[in-house]
Design an enzyme around this catalytic site. Sequence first.
Site, PDB file in Angstrom:
ATOM      1  N   HIS C 238      12.046  53.113  68.398  1.00  0.00           N
ATOM      2  CA  HIS C 238      10.956  54.061  68.215  1.00  0.00           C
ATOM      3  C   HIS C 238      10.307  54.268  69.573  1.00  0.00           C
ATOM      4  O   HIS C 238      10.057  53.306  70.287  1.00  0.00           O
ATOM      5  CB  HIS C 238       9.946  53.509  67.207  1.00  0.00           C
ATOM      6  CG  HIS C 238       9.015  54.535  66.666  1.00  0.00           C
ATOM      7  ND1 HIS C 238       8.004  55.057  67.418  1.00  0.00           N
ATOM      8  CD2 HIS C 238       8.967  55.156  65.467  1.00  0.00           C
ATOM      9  CE1 HIS C 238       7.361  55.956  66.686  1.00  0.00           C
ATOM     10  NE2 HIS C 238       7.927  56.040  65.497  1.00  0.00           N
ATOM     11  N   LEU C 252       4.136  49.188  65.789  1.00  0.00           N
ATOM     12  CA  LEU C 252       4.389  50.625  65.741  1.00  0.00           C
ATOM     13  C   LEU C 252       3.136  51.476  65.945  1.00  0.00           C
ATOM     14  O   LEU C 252       2.077  51.195  65.398  1.00  0.00           O
ATOM     15  CB  LEU C 252       5.004  50.970  64.381  1.00  0.00           C
ATOM     16  CG  LEU C 252       5.498  52.399  64.227  1.00  0.00           C
ATOM     17  CD1 LEU C 252       6.661  52.652  65.173  1.00  0.00           C
ATOM     18  CD2 LEU C 252       5.926  52.659  62.802  1.00  0.00           C
ATOM     19  N   GLU C 255       4.684  58.047  64.564  1.00  0.00           N
ATOM     20  CA  GLU C 255       5.100  59.334  65.111  1.00  0.00           C
ATOM     21  C   GLU C 255       4.107  60.411  64.698  1.00  0.00           C
ATOM     22  O   GLU C 255       4.031  61.467  65.316  1.00  0.00           O
ATOM     23  CB  GLU C 255       6.502  59.662  64.592  1.00  0.00           C
ATOM     24  CG  GLU C 255       7.113  60.851  65.287  1.00  0.00           C
ATOM     25  CD  GLU C 255       8.615  60.948  65.058  1.00  0.00           C
ATOM     26  OE1 GLU C 255       9.228  59.932  64.704  1.00  0.00           O
ATOM     27  OE2 GLU C 255       9.155  62.044  65.226  1.00  0.00           O
ATOM     28  N   ARG C 286      13.805  61.035  67.908  1.00  0.00           N
ATOM     29  CA  ARG C 286      13.336  59.759  68.450  1.00  0.00           C
ATOM     30  C   ARG C 286      14.189  59.238  69.595  1.00  0.00           C
ATOM     31  O   ARG C 286      13.671  58.665  70.542  1.00  0.00           O
ATOM     32  CB  ARG C 286      13.297  58.715  67.325  1.00  0.00           C
ATOM     33  CG  ARG C 286      12.127  58.945  66.415  1.00  0.00           C
ATOM     34  CD  ARG C 286      12.076  57.946  65.310  1.00  0.00           C
ATOM     35  NE  ARG C 286      10.883  58.200  64.500  1.00  0.00           N
ATOM     36  CZ  ARG C 286      10.676  57.672  63.308  1.00  0.00           C
ATOM     37  NH1 ARG C 286      11.571  56.859  62.773  1.00  0.00           N
ATOM     38  NH2 ARG C 286       9.578  57.941  62.651  1.00  0.00           N
ATOM     39  N   ARG C 386      18.094  58.490  63.114  1.00  0.00           N
ATOM     40  CA  ARG C 386      17.356  58.820  61.897  1.00  0.00           C
ATOM     41  C   ARG C 386      16.158  59.684  62.246  1.00  0.00           C
ATOM     42  O   ARG C 386      15.460  59.404  63.221  1.00  0.00           O
ATOM     43  CB  ARG C 386      16.871  57.548  61.221  1.00  0.00           C
ATOM     44  CG  ARG C 386      16.000  57.797  60.007  1.00  0.00           C
ATOM     45  CD  ARG C 386      15.628  56.506  59.327  1.00  0.00           C
ATOM     46  NE  ARG C 386      14.640  55.735  60.063  1.00  0.00           N
ATOM     47  CZ  ARG C 386      13.316  55.917  59.978  1.00  0.00           C
ATOM     48  NH1 ARG C 386      12.827  56.839  59.196  1.00  0.00           N
ATOM     49  NH2 ARG C 386      12.491  55.158  60.671  1.00  0.00           N
TER      50      ARG C 386
END
Lengths: 238, 250, 572
Positions: C238, C252, C255, C286, C386
């Site tokens: 990521h 994280l 996004e 990504r 993904r």
Amino acid sequence: MISNDPKQKTNRAMTRLIPSEFLELNWRVGTFILMIVLGIYLMMIYPMTDQVNGLIDPFYSPTVLILPFIGLFRLTCYAYRKDYHRHIFNHPRACEIGFRAETKGREYTGETRLFRIENLHRWFMYFAVLILPFFFYDIYLAIVTEGGITLGIVLLGINAIFVTLYTLSCHAVRHLIGGNTDCFSCKHNVRQKLFSGQTKMNLHHETLAWISLTMFFLVDLYIRGLQAGVLPNIMLIH
Amino acid sequence: MEEKIILNIYRQDPSIEQKGQLQKFEVPYVDGMVVLDAVRYVQEKLDTTLAIRWNCKAAKCGSCSAEINGMPRLMCKTRVDTVGHNITVTPMGAFPLIKDLVTDVGENWEILRKIPKFTPREDMESPWKMQQMDVERSKEFRKCIECFLCQDVCHVIREHSTPYFGPRHVVKAASMDMHPLDSEDRSRMLDQVGGLGFCNITKCCQDVCPEHIHITDNAIIQEKERAVDNFYDPLARLIKRKKTKERSVA
Amino acid sequence: MAEQYLNTESDILIIGAGGAGMRAALAASDAGLKVTVVSKSLLGKAHTVMAEGGIAASLGNVDPKDNWQAHFGDIIEEGVYISNWRMAEILAKEAPQRVYELERYGALFDRTPDGRILQRAFGGHSYRRLCHVGDRTGLEIIRTLEDQVIHRQNVKIIDELYITSLLKKDGKVIGAIGLKMDKGEFHCFKAKAVVLATGGCGRVYKITSNSWESTGDGLGLAYRVGAKLQDMEMIQFHPTGMVYPPGVKGLLVTEGVRGEGGILYNSKMERFMERYSPQKKELDARDVVARANYAEIQEGRGTEHGGVYLDISYKGADFVKQKLPSMYMQFMEFAGVDITKEKMEVAPTTHYQMGGVRVDPDTGMTDVKGLFAAGEIACGLHGANRLGGNSLADILVFGKRTGEGATDYAKTAELVEVREEDIQNEISRVLSFLKPDGINAYDLIDELTSTMSDNVGIVREPDRLNIALAKILELKEKYPKVSAPGGRKYNHGLLAAMELSNMLVATEAIVRSAIMRPESRGAHTRKDFPKKDRAWLKNILCSDVGGEMKLDTEPVPTIPAELMELVKQEVY
């Protein structure tokens, strides 16, 4: 085990009614009850008969007879409930776990039994809202009588504002103007605005509760001071 | 010399030991570290038999609940520099102990099973329409990460034996009751079965909530007021009945 | 003396209680089957709760032009043409139904002004497609499914139970053995079908956004009973993970920040994405953004703590607090940074395994009869990269499909008796780790995860991959000496010892596949082969052959002509 002994039956009925906090020896509860009794006694032996310099004591507005209802409004208020359950009844004494030893093993009935009266808060609120205009009417009367604005009138004004803020920021008001609906958009757009506005006030309900209660006593003391001739009544605007 | 912190961690396996005790560990201090970092250091490097429960380490899953210096908190969200360099970590006291810092929170699922699930109104056209302003109220309660710190701090749950479900479960009920399209009224069952009257709104749950949900003001008091509608205010009940009737006619 | 254990019989055993596991449980429960769901962590704590940005479904509420065809095209193109077309088709077509179904289960999505489900932009999606609940979409999904699952009479949930191995007889999976951690008891599960919904293996990297759970347990379990692992070299990094303070490194940063308008700057305050991707800028896929961030940091234009800046503060405090409340809290409480006023420091972090157990697109059955897989553990949908929001769509769409696939299979299958000897052997294998002296599993895990982060990162070179492989093989040698002191009850040391074997399977597959693929495609970037290679329009498969990992390749299934029309031609 269910016993048929009549004496125990009345005991059970009693304990079903009286909150456990009152059935145990606790100096805080005792002091609290003593203070209320003393307050009522003092008001009875030193009654305010008439207005002083045009000012009507807030406890007597419009008449001292409604005081019990106002008292009940405050006693069943969610903000005061938090305070007296914590600090008078000690349930719990603090959020910190280490300070909890005192409450452990004590019987506890919360807002059941006699404290079910808390659920009638809404009715006392209706009453409190009804008498709000009298506080403002008193100010009008005082201005007319004195022909100007005195320190006492300013104090009455501040008191009236805080009483109003306190009453309208109540959780029961919050429920009635918007809390009881799940769908504002179903033609209740106005209620949503009212609700979010009231919510902002409601966040400070506890602070308002204490400020307004303190104001009541200060104004009462001030007027009694005038009556006794130990405090001056200053004319601010003629 | 490297900076150290002292951890006093509660140790007990109740199936073997009658009483637990605090065990002292020294852990090197790292800038910005949280209590969970220190406890994990102990578990991984000093004593792998220490039982701890953690998962996301980001305050999103609510696994690492414990009592840090006597306050219920998430270990992953408590920075060491906010609690000092001599830290006592004990398990949540309101739940049965499994081992060391791990408690059995299983009773909460049993309570959740008793709360009726989301029951949509039947007159809805698909796809459903809802306004953002109606969604906001319930959304607050959906932030709940089920850390059960509110249950832990609640004196009714912790110190007394009552039917009260506890703050988490009132929040859960409120999250569905305040869903704009839900047709159930859970305040009745909360009052009758869930012991809502045992809550004396002392607001400790609201103080410890790591998601800053206004548990007492927005969930519990609201549910109490709805219970008042149902049981103590005939006027409100009458209006409500009329409304439901109108809706069912429509 | 024979060890005691508890028996549970059910039609379907589901391993994992994240979104995929719970949705599969609902599907099987709807069909009236007896379901057992086991999970390694507590119920409701699964890694799904970490999903923030949203769930991708072409409802077309915000961009009316959006439809399943466009979604399909995005998946294939951004998966760099090695996705399984059938899975992509199923996902694109069924995601909207799953979103509306979730709403009927009680989920509350953010709304458009006219009251429909609001959708936000996300990297690589050609339209605004992500249905979201602020930045807590995963949590909402878990709570909603949990609410449904716990009210089902025919679903039994056993949490804090670690499955140590699957049971196989006559080529079919017939159950599993596990250790209930909070009790220290062994359980034997007999089931007609077993569904793996164990999530990914993000924790094989040191710097990761993944939960404690994500140790690739499903990979190990499936691999050992003969299932094939596919596309394991495709590990998604990521672009935006936290870098400071050290304790939260890798955590994280959704996004959604970029979706809502966040801009990336290097230390020279240059908006560098204009150089790497002039069209899509911050909202490219990504892999592109992650490589750009990586390159900026590598080339010395990084920040003080080794990241780049991400700025959303220009949008104003109210906007940020409403759209990204948990990001605001996360930075405020962990880093002491007010993102409504200051820039965030971010760097790439391990996020997702695109690869996993190969499954049949329609039913979710693996190469082993009776064994199914859904969610991150299953492979094929995401290809080489993904798209954000597709994982939540994945767990619901394929959770349901796999639940139904397992149901159909279970209806014709029968419960098979497990040999007592097999159970006892497995229990003693687990208990053999309980020794006071030996190697601490955590030390080996530390070595393994550091090796992976240092050598098998975003940009890969053969020398470093070989170093990593040598290290993995060395750790495999050492593995039998691993032990854990203490008892069976809530012993994370014992758990780590068992997880390590799965992590070794996962890492070996990642590294061997990465060595095998001599090209740069999607998330897999080779320094020595910087270009895509038409000859490698293939999937790499790993399987267990007599205790050794054997690699094969298979061409990517050909996309039917009518679907191919929806996809841009691949350019080399």
